[in-house]
Design a protein around this motif. Structure first.
Motif, PDB file in Angstrom:
ATOM      1  N   TRP A   1     -33.411  14.993 -40.994  1.00  0.00           N
ATOM      2  CA  TRP A   1     -34.842  14.760 -41.204  1.00  0.00           C
ATOM      3  C   TRP A   1     -35.677  15.191 -39.994  1.00  0.00           C
ATOM      4  CZ3 TRP A   1     -31.149  10.857 -42.098  1.00  0.00           C
ATOM      5  CH2 TRP A   1     -30.819  10.690 -43.443  1.00  0.00           C
ATOM      6  N   ARG A   2     -35.076  15.933 -39.081  1.00  0.00           N
ATOM      7  CA  ARG A   2     -35.816  16.380 -37.907  1.00  0.00           C
ATOM      8  C   ARG A   2     -36.868  17.416 -38.318  1.00  0.00           C
ATOM      9  NH1 ARG A   2     -35.619  20.476 -34.165  1.00  0.00           N
ATOM     10  NH2 ARG A   2     -36.287  19.916 -32.045  1.00  0.00           N
ATOM     11  N   ILE A   3     -38.057  17.288 -37.738  1.00  0.00           N
ATOM     12  CA  ILE A   3     -39.175  18.156 -38.100  1.00  0.00           C
ATOM     13  C   ILE A   3     -39.615  18.988 -36.907  1.00  0.00           C
ATOM     14  CG2 ILE A   3     -41.562  18.235 -38.922  1.00  0.00           C
ATOM     15  CD1 ILE A   3     -39.575  17.267 -41.001  1.00  0.00           C
ATOM     16  N   GLY A   4     -39.846  20.279 -37.165  1.00  0.00           N
ATOM     17  CA  GLY A   4     -40.487  21.118 -36.174  1.00  0.00           C
ATOM     18  C   GLY A   4     -41.933  21.305 -36.609  1.00  0.00           C
ATOM     19  N   PHE A   5     -42.861  20.694 -35.896  1.00  0.00           N
ATOM     20  CA  PHE A   5     -44.246  20.821 -36.331  1.00  0.00           C
ATOM     21  C   PHE A   5     -45.032  21.590 -35.274  1.00  0.00           C
ATOM     22  CE2 PHE A   5     -44.051  16.713 -34.113  1.00  0.00           C
ATOM     23  CZ  PHE A   5     -45.124  16.786 -33.252  1.00  0.00           C
ATOM     24  N   PRO A   6     -46.209  22.105 -35.534  1.00  0.00           N
ATOM     25  CA  PRO A   6     -47.094  21.680 -36.626  1.00  0.00           C
ATOM     26  C   PRO A   6     -46.718  22.252 -37.981  1.00  0.00           C
ATOM     27  CG  PRO A   6     -48.108  23.439 -35.386  1.00  0.00           C
ATOM     28  CD  PRO A   6     -46.848  23.082 -34.644  1.00  0.00           C
ATOM     29  N   ALA A   7     -47.350  21.706 -39.008  1.00  0.00           N
ATOM     30  CA  ALA A   7     -47.119  22.192 -40.366  1.00  0.00           C
ATOM     31  C   ALA A   7     -47.621  23.634 -40.488  1.00  0.00           C
ATOM     32  CB  ALA A   7     -47.858  21.291 -41.361  1.00  0.00           C
ATOM     33  N   THR A   8     -46.980  24.362 -41.361  1.00  0.00           N
ATOM     34  CA  THR A   8     -47.385  25.744 -41.580  1.00  0.00           C
ATOM     35  C   THR A   8     -48.717  25.800 -42.316  1.00  0.00           C
ATOM     36  OG1 THR A   8     -46.268  25.874 -43.705  1.00  0.00           O
ATOM     37  CG2 THR A   8     -44.966  26.401 -41.741  1.00  0.00           C
ATOM     38  N   GLN A   9     -49.355  26.947 -42.246  1.00  0.00           N
ATOM     39  CA  GLN A   9     -50.618  27.133 -42.962  1.00  0.00           C
ATOM     40  C   GLN A   9     -50.414  26.960 -44.457  1.00  0.00           C
ATOM     41  OE1 GLN A   9     -53.600  27.457 -41.502  1.00  0.00           O
ATOM     42  NE2 GLN A   9     -54.484  27.250 -43.564  1.00  0.00           N
TER      43      GLN A   9
ATOM     44  N   GLU B   1     -28.965   9.225 -32.406  1.00  0.00           N
ATOM     45  CA  GLU B   1     -30.019  10.210 -32.666  1.00  0.00           C
ATOM     46  C   GLU B   1     -29.523  11.308 -33.597  1.00  0.00           C
ATOM     47  OE1 GLU B   1     -31.964  13.608 -29.974  1.00  0.00           O
ATOM     48  OE2 GLU B   1     -32.438  11.564 -29.260  1.00  0.00           O
ATOM     49  N   ALA B   2     -28.249  11.679 -33.449  1.00  0.00           N
ATOM     50  CA  ALA B   2     -27.688  12.759 -34.270  1.00  0.00           C
ATOM     51  C   ALA B   2     -27.669  12.386 -35.749  1.00  0.00           C
ATOM     52  CB  ALA B   2     -26.283  13.091 -33.793  1.00  0.00           C
TER      53      ALA B   2
ATOM     54  N   PRO C   1     -31.694   3.877 -36.482  1.00  0.00           N
ATOM     55  CA  PRO C   1     -31.455   3.347 -35.135  1.00  0.00           C
ATOM     56  C   PRO C   1     -32.760   3.008 -34.432  1.00  0.00           C
ATOM     57  CG  PRO C   1     -31.130   5.725 -35.184  1.00  0.00           C
ATOM     58  CD  PRO C   1     -31.273   5.285 -36.600  1.00  0.00           C
ATOM     59  N   GLY C   2     -32.745   1.866 -33.748  1.00  0.00           N
ATOM     60  CA  GLY C   2     -33.903   1.487 -32.943  1.00  0.00           C
ATOM     61  C   GLY C   2     -35.034   0.831 -33.691  1.00  0.00           C
ATOM     62  N   ILE C   3     -34.923   0.666 -35.000  1.00  0.00           N
ATOM     63  CA  ILE C   3     -36.032   0.066 -35.748  1.00  0.00           C
ATOM     64  C   ILE C   3     -36.135  -1.420 -35.454  1.00  0.00           C
ATOM     65  CG2 ILE C   3     -34.777  -0.566 -37.863  1.00  0.00           C
ATOM     66  CD1 ILE C   3     -37.283   0.655 -39.359  1.00  0.00           C
ATOM     67  N   THR C   4     -37.337  -1.976 -35.530  1.00  0.00           N
ATOM     68  CA  THR C   4     -37.571  -3.393 -35.303  1.00  0.00           C
ATOM     69  C   THR C   4     -38.339  -3.969 -36.482  1.00  0.00           C
ATOM     70  OG1 THR C   4     -39.733  -3.185 -34.232  1.00  0.00           O
ATOM     71  CG2 THR C   4     -37.779  -2.897 -32.833  1.00  0.00           C
ATOM     72  N   ALA C   5     -38.385  -5.294 -36.539  1.00  0.00           N
ATOM     73  CA  ALA C   5     -39.141  -5.958 -37.605  1.00  0.00           C
ATOM     74  C   ALA C   5     -40.642  -5.872 -37.372  1.00  0.00           C
ATOM     75  CB  ALA C   5     -38.714  -7.422 -37.724  1.00  0.00           C
ATOM     76  N   GLU C   6     -41.056  -5.473 -36.161  1.00  0.00           N
ATOM     77  CA  GLU C   6     -42.479  -5.353 -35.840  1.00  0.00           C
ATOM     78  C   GLU C   6     -42.965  -3.918 -35.966  1.00  0.00           C
ATOM     79  OE1 GLU C   6     -40.244  -6.731 -33.527  1.00  0.00           O
ATOM     80  OE2 GLU C   6     -40.525  -8.693 -34.472  1.00  0.00           O
TER      81      GLU C   6
ATOM     82  N   ASP D   1     -38.834  14.680 -30.062  1.00  0.00           N
ATOM     83  CA  ASP D   1     -38.619  15.023 -31.460  1.00  0.00           C
ATOM     84  C   ASP D   1     -39.304  14.037 -32.401  1.00  0.00           C
ATOM     85  OD1 ASP D   1     -37.159  17.293 -30.947  1.00  0.00           O
ATOM     86  OD2 ASP D   1     -35.239  16.233 -30.902  1.00  0.00           O
ATOM     87  N   THR D   2     -39.439  14.479 -33.659  1.00  0.00           N
ATOM     88  CA  THR D   2     -39.998  13.642 -34.721  1.00  0.00           C
ATOM     89  C   THR D   2     -39.146  13.819 -35.964  1.00  0.00           C
ATOM     90  OG1 THR D   2     -42.218  13.955 -33.835  1.00  0.00           O
ATOM     91  CG2 THR D   2     -42.057  13.090 -36.067  1.00  0.00           C
ATOM     92  N   TRP D   3     -38.932  12.727 -36.699  1.00  0.00           N
ATOM     93  CA  TRP D   3     -38.144  12.751 -37.922  1.00  0.00           C
ATOM     94  C   TRP D   3     -38.941  12.075 -39.036  1.00  0.00           C
ATOM     95  CZ3 TRP D   3     -36.530  11.387 -33.114  1.00  0.00           C
ATOM     96  CH2 TRP D   3     -35.510  12.161 -32.523  1.00  0.00           C
ATOM     97  N   VAL D   4     -38.836  12.603 -40.245  1.00  0.00           N
ATOM     98  CA  VAL D   4     -39.546  12.032 -41.399  1.00  0.00           C
ATOM     99  C   VAL D   4     -38.537  11.828 -42.524  1.00  0.00           C
ATOM    100  CG1 VAL D   4     -41.348  12.333 -43.119  1.00  0.00           C
ATOM    101  CG2 VAL D   4     -41.707  13.177 -40.785  1.00  0.00           C
TER     102      VAL D   4
END
Length: 401
Positions: A204-212, A198-199, A337-342, A251-254
């Protein structure tokens, strides 16, 4: 613990197949019977259980039929093993013991022929998962089974091996790659990742929501943009606009522009962490001035079909390169990490138009391909209303779990 040296395993299997143990001989004599000097250990144990069935109230296997005896004959023929007649076996308990002996002899002979070592890569027949499996040997079990790196019970019997490649031989790296990709493909729950994995995603870790300000930038871009390149630049600058498209509980990453091999590049990849683990989404952007359907026949436009093909191509690439994709960037991997073909897909394109058959198109691809087709107006809406209580509202964020 599994044995690491094939010689010790082969010796042990052959000893079991050659003669009864001293303890078995002692028990047999106490019961008033003699075991033959060449009675294999499993067979001696079965015969003793038969003798002790009544005093110990043992429940033994029932009688067997011709079909089961034919299986023994076939295996015995392959291993040059002399077995008793059907009448001499008397019960399935003894039949099963002879089957174990035949399998042990087969494994011992195969081990001596292969001389397998740790880090060797083998190709073997596998009727359950397809014509072949590939494995990087981590150890040899006491029953002769070759255990592979990657866990999840991966391994094979040595007699099923059709090819073995040593680290010093030509072609080893290619075979090693096949073995690691095979192990990655059969992981039962790859989305369960470690804190160290995870580290790797920290940049690319995001703190959302997006700003105005980000929302206003999106609004302005949609008024002026006439291709997907402008939207790519905007969303790379304000990735929180995409983070809000998925429903995660943690968490969310983009990640922007992820290179997949020499031929593909995903516009974005979003990872959302839920109680079930990490869930990825592939994102393909198209122009905001494109259309979802043709005005005349209401069928998907060439642009939409191209976007769907892009995501399918990325999935095919992932299916052949899972180990590489999941490996850390420091280990020359992609760090996914953790990605799959589906992995699910998300296409963002066009603006909402009453003449576009958008609902039909979304339903079709969501059902058939696990690909969500959305408009830039949808992206605007979910960022204008970032209230977490509305994340489960219909036609809002994509659910990850």
């Amino acid at each position: 613990m599994p044995e690491l040296k094939w010689q010790a395993v082969a010796d042990g299997l052959e000893r079991k197949c050659a003669a009864p143990t001293d303890a078995q001989i002692t028990v047999a004599r106490a019961l008033g019977t003699d075991l033959g000097q060449t009675t294999p250990v499993p067979v001696a144990a079965a015969e003793l259980r038969v003798l002790l069935r009544a005093p110990l109230e043992l429940v033994l296997a029932r009688d067997f039929g011709d079909e089961e005896y034919e299986v023994l004959l076939d295996l015995a023929a392959r291993t040059d093993l002399a077995v008793p007649s059907m009448d001499e076996l008397k019960c399935r308990e003894v039949l099963n013991a002879w089957l174990r002996v035949a399998r042990d002899r087969e494994s011992a002979a195969a081990l001596r022929q292969l001389e397998p070592g740790v880090d060797d890569v083998v190709t073997a027949r596998d009727r359950r998962r397809g014509p072949d499996l590939y494995g990087e040997i981590s150890s040899v079990g006491a029953n002769g089974r070759l255990h592979f790196r990657g866990g999840h019970g991966l391994g094979t019997a040595p007699h099923r091996v059709t090819r073995i490649t040593r680290p010093s031989e030509d072609g080893y790296l290619d075979q090693l790659s096949l073995a690691r990709e095979y192990a990655a493909a059969v992981q039962s729950n790859p989305s369960r990742i470690t804190r160290a994995e995870e580290a790797q995603l920290a940049p690319w870790r995001i703190g959302f929501p997006a700003t105005q300000a980000a929302v206003e930038a999106l609004r302005n871009a949609l008024e002026a943009a006439d291709d997907e390149a402008a939207m790519q630049r905007l969303l790379e600058k304000h990735p929180a606009l995409l983070a809000g498209t998925v429903v995660g509980t943690h968490d969310t990453w983009v990640r922007p522009q992820v290179q997949l091999g020499n031929h593909y590049m995903a516009d974005f990849m979003i990872a959302g962490e839920t109680s079930l683990g990490l869930r990825w989404t592939l994102v393909e952007l198209e122009s905001p001035v494109s259309r979802l359907t043709n005005p005349g026949n209401k069928r998907a436009t060439k642009t939409l079909r191209h976007a769907v093909d892009q995501i399918e191509d990325w999935r095919k690439w992932l299916s052949n390169n899972l180990h590489y994709a999941r490996s850390a960037r420091g280990a020359d991997g992609l760090g996914l990490p953790g990605i799959t073909a589906e992995v699910p897909g998300l296409i963002i394109m066009a603006r909402e138009d009453a003449d576009d058959a958008a609902a039909d198109i979304r339903e079709l691809h969501a059902r058939r391909s696990h690909i969500q087709v959305r408009t830039y107006d949808w992206l605007m809406r979910i960022n204008e209303s970032p209230d977490p209580l509305r994340r489960d509202a219909p036609d809002q964020r994509l659910r990850l779990a």
